[in-house]
Design a protein around this motif. Structure first.
Motif, PDB file in Angstrom:
ATOM      1  N   ASP A 253       0.830  -1.212   0.000  1.00  0.00           N
ATOM      2  CA  ASP A 253       0.000   0.000   0.000  1.00  0.00           C
ATOM      3  C   ASP A 253       0.865   1.263   0.000  1.00  0.00           C
ATOM      4  O   ASP A 253       0.521   2.261  -0.649  1.00  0.00           O
ATOM      5  CB  ASP A 253      -0.917   0.007   1.229  1.00  0.00           C
ATOM      6  CG  ASP A 253      -2.026  -1.023   1.115  1.00  0.00           C
ATOM      7  OD1 ASP A 253      -2.297  -1.482  -0.004  1.00  0.00           O
ATOM      8  OD2 ASP A 253      -2.609  -1.372   2.160  1.00  0.00           O
TER       9      ASP A 253
ATOM     10  N   LYS B 287       2.466   1.777  -3.543  1.00  0.00           N
ATOM     11  CA  LYS B 287       1.502   2.240  -4.544  1.00  0.00           C
ATOM     12  C   LYS B 287       2.024   1.951  -5.956  1.00  0.00           C
ATOM     13  O   LYS B 287       2.209   0.806  -6.330  1.00  0.00           O
ATOM     14  CB  LYS B 287       1.207   3.725  -4.341  1.00  0.00           C
ATOM     15  CG  LYS B 287       0.488   4.005  -3.027  1.00  0.00           C
ATOM     16  CD  LYS B 287       0.191   5.475  -2.852  1.00  0.00           C
ATOM     17  CE  LYS B 287      -0.511   5.714  -1.527  1.00  0.00           C
ATOM     18  NZ  LYS B 287      -0.765   7.156  -1.280  1.00  0.00           N
ATOM     19  N   ASN B 288       2.303   2.980  -6.746  1.00  0.00           N
ATOM     20  CA  ASN B 288       2.738   2.779  -8.131  1.00  0.00           C
ATOM     21  C   ASN B 288       4.248   2.920  -8.298  1.00  0.00           C
ATOM     22  O   ASN B 288       4.744   2.996  -9.428  1.00  0.00           O
ATOM     23  CB  ASN B 288       2.021   3.775  -9.054  1.00  0.00           C
ATOM     24  CG  ASN B 288       0.519   3.549  -9.083  1.00  0.00           C
ATOM     25  OD1 ASN B 288       0.067   2.407  -9.041  1.00  0.00           O
ATOM     26  ND2 ASN B 288      -0.244   4.627  -9.145  1.00  0.00           N
TER      27      ASN B 288
END
Length: 316
Positions: A84, A87-88
């Motif tokens: 989490d 993310k990206n």
């Protein structure tokens, strides 16, 4: 020791490895499978006092300094939080040779996400959920009675508080001999070759310091210094009950990550604790009736025999 040596051989952990360790040390995963394994093998350890995903990621992505790690051991909830936070982002973890997951089942979806993001398939070890619950309840059964709120409840029920204290001291003294014996039998029945080593001298010293010394000090202060009125006694009883609740709360807070990753087990443990507590209450009620134990002592036997279960069993 036996489990740690097996892990070292199977996962080929050596002194050239560095473990990123953010697991709780009061749990078998963090203490035995992670820390003991690293210490025995001679590996380096980057040890955190708590799991903070952002800080852990900063260490995991490091590949050039002395803090560069090669092994990470975690639970599914920890991996979810790391992902989490990422993310990206696309980071390189080629220097990491081993990712492990345990203490709870790893969903197939999470397995694939870990493989995709961290570059390697995580190695899963079987959890100890079922054995852990069984062992925890067994430990509760063999543990001696604790003073805590039991004496207060005995007094509130017009029982003999002196007899309640006597039951506590006797049960703790007997436990020095009975606990090693009973636990050895339990481990044998579970077909575990674990060597059980308990320092009985240290237990006696702690019994003297933590039970007898405060008891004698309290009795002396009550008789020679303080004049405890009925109102003050009631207030002290309420404070004592609140302290017991706080102990349970702190214990549960300390294993927050484990409870999150084993939410299904938690809903099994809570009713199990309550049923176990009621069974002990019923058992000691029956014993006191069969032995025709008179009023005063009867209350101390019932409360001191079952008082330990709620705080202690929730912790274990």
């Amino acid at each position: 020791m036996h489990d740690a040596k097996n892990i070292i051989n199977i996962w080929e952990i050596s002194e050239s490895d560095t473990l990123c360790h953010s697991l709780p040390l009061f749990h078998v995963h963090g203490l035995c499978f992670a820390l003991h394994t690293a210490l025995i093998s001679g590996a380096h350890v980057v040890l955190f006092d708590r799991f903070t995903p952002e800080i852990v990621l900063d260490i995991l992505k490091e590949n050039k300094t002395d803090l560069a790690c090669s092994i990470f051991m975690g639970v599914p909830a920890m991996y979810s939080k790391l992902i989490d936070v990422l993310k990206n982002q696309t980071l390189c973890f080629d220097h990491m040779r081993l990712w492990t997951s345990g203490s709870a089942p790893l969903p197939v979806k999470e397995f694939q996400r870990i493989k995709q993001i961290f570059g390697k398939e995580p190695v899963e070890r079987e959890g100890m959920s079922e054995t852990g619950i069984l062992l925890g309840m067994f430990l509760v059964a063999v543990m001696p009675t604790t003073i805590s709120s039991g004496v207060g409840m005995t007094g509130n029920a017009d029982g003999n508080m002196a007899h309640a204290l006597f039951v506590t001291i006797v049960s703790n003294c007997i436990a020095i001999v009975s606990i090693p014996l009973v636990l050895s039998i339990f481990l044998l029945l579970q077909q575990q070759d674990t060597v059980l080593s308990i320092d009985q001298k240290a237990i006696i010293v702690k019994l003297l310091i933590l039970v007898l010394l405060p008891l004698i000090t309290g009795m002396f202060l009550k008789k020679m210094v303080f004049n405890i009125t009925a109102n003050r006694k009631k207030i002290m009883g309420i404070i004592n009950q609140c302290c017991v609740i706080c102990i349970v709360f702190m214990s549960l807070s300390g294993v927050k990550e484990i409870l999150i990753s084993k939410s299904s087990s938690f809903f099994l443990i809570v009713p199990l604790v309550i049923v176990f507590h009621l069974c002990l209450l019923g058992f000691f009620c029956l014993v006191s009736r069969l032995l025709n134990i008179g009023k005063g002592k009867r209350e101390s036997v019932i409360f001191m025999g079952s008082q330990k279960t709620l705080p202690l069993s929730v912790m274990l």
